[in-house]
Design an enzyme around this catalytic site. Structure first.
Site, PDB file in Angstrom:
ATOM      1  NE  ARG A 188     -46.506  99.931  17.203  1.00 32.31           N
ATOM      2  CZ  ARG A 188     -47.097  99.705  16.018  1.00 32.31           C
ATOM      3  NH1 ARG A 188     -47.517  98.502  15.709  1.00 32.31           N
ATOM      4  NH2 ARG A 188     -47.260 100.690  15.149  1.00 32.31           N
ATOM      5  CD  GLU A 217     -41.698  94.414  16.381  1.00 31.21           C
ATOM      6  OE1 GLU A 217     -41.687  95.026  15.296  1.00 31.21           O
ATOM      7  OE2 GLU A 217     -42.732  94.210  17.022  1.00 31.21           O
ATOM      8  CG  HIS A 236     -44.443  94.593  13.099  1.00 23.79           C
ATOM      9  ND1 HIS A 236     -44.078  95.450  14.086  1.00 23.79           N
ATOM     10  CD2 HIS A 236     -45.627  95.069  12.626  1.00 23.79           C
ATOM     11  CE1 HIS A 236     -44.976  96.416  14.213  1.00 23.79           C
ATOM     12  NE2 HIS A 236     -45.949  96.199  13.331  1.00 23.79           N
TER      13      HIS A 236
END
Ligand code: NAP
Length: 270
Positions: A188, A217, A236
């Protein structure tokens, strides 16, 4: 989805009839666990099925950062590829090197297993607790975080984002790493103090970085991280294989179905 914040506001809006929350992810740092617990709601998630895909991507980022793939692709595109030169675009290899895994869980172990095949001779790991079985399988050693930073040639982040891990990778941490070290985060973005990572790369505290996760993000195209030749960023995509996303979707739906029918969830955090 992991981009949806599940908090008091959302749960209140859903109202009294809400029976179950199901996230299509293994990480659940976007869910306020206190808010879930006080309402006695079951929470479903999708562990295991994404381990291989995420470990593949983490290994890929480690290889790509170590072998300067971003600079190499740019060089070909920009017409900088001339004669073969002995010292041009040399990176580092894995033979006889030390891998440091921060968080030896499902994904951490799977990444270590993959990178051992490339010649890693020593695996170190840090975390809240020793993992005797995984340690034995990998012949890995449990060490304090600072020791892992000082000794590892490759540092990969595979732990959950929690109060304890938030921004644990700050300038101080990067300063403790080898100058030749490669840093990879597929867990993360919040585990890294991102401005400090930019400074660490600019100041040559570490050699390169590979990131599948960032803050925020999506990462704005103007981010300094994207200007750095030795920093590879992908959006991601850890679990983004057709096979894995199929299974994650099925698992998430089965958890929902069970919750709606007042049955125990097949895969639940709570
Ligand atoms: P997992 O099996 O639960 O592993 C997480 C590990 O982190 C555990 O071994 C845990 O140790 C450790 N940990 C907890 N607190 C720590 C700390 N303070 N310092 C170091 N380690 C700590 O979970 P997983 O399935 O491997 O997934 C790991 C994480 O990867 C997820 O939480 C998620 O955020 C991320 N992820 C990203 C993608 C992607 O697309 N990029 C895909 C899947 C998962 P203890 O058991 O001792 O608590």
């Amino acid at each position: 989805m992991l981009t949806d914040k599940v908090d008091d506001e959302l749960l209140d809006t859903a109202g009294q009839q809400l029976k179950v929350v199901s996230t299509m992810s293994v990480g659940y740092d976007h869910v306020d666990m206190e808010a879930i617990k006080k309402r006695k709601l079951p929470l479903g998630y999708t562990p295991d099925v994404l381990t291989d895909a995420t470990a593949d991507l983490t290994a890929l980022l480690t290889l790509a950062a170590a072998r300067r793939i971003k600079e190499s692709i740019d060089a070909v595109r920009n017409g900088e590829w001339r004669e073969w030169r002995p010292n041009w675009l040399c990176g580092s290899q894995f033979t006889q090197k030390t891998l440091g895994v921060v968080g030896l869980g499902r994904i951490g172990e799977a990444v270590a297993h993959r990178l051992k095949a490339f010649g890693i001779s020593q695996v170190l790991y840090s975390g809240r607790s020793e993992k005797p079985e995984a340690s034995k399988r990998l012949q890995a050693q449990f060490v304090p975080f600072d020791e892992l930073l000082a000794k590892s040639d490759y540092v990969i982040v595979c732990c959950a984002l929690t109060k304890e891990t938030k921004e644990m990778f700050n300038y101080d941490a990067f300063k403790k790493m080898k100058r030749s070290a490669v840093f990879v985060n597929s867990a993360r973005g919040g585990i890294v103090q991102q401005d400090d990572l930019v400074r660490a790369l600019e100041d040559d505290l570490i050699a390169a970085a590979g990131l599948d996760v960032t803050t925020p993000e999506p990462l704005p195209p103007t981010s300094k991280l994207l200007q750095l030749p030795n920093c590879i960023v992908v959006p991601h995509i850890g679990s983004a294989t057709l096979e894995t996303r199929d299974q994650m979707g099925l698992m998430a739906v089965r958890n929902l179905e069970a919750g709606i029918q007042d049955k125990a969830l097949p895969t639940s955090v709570l």
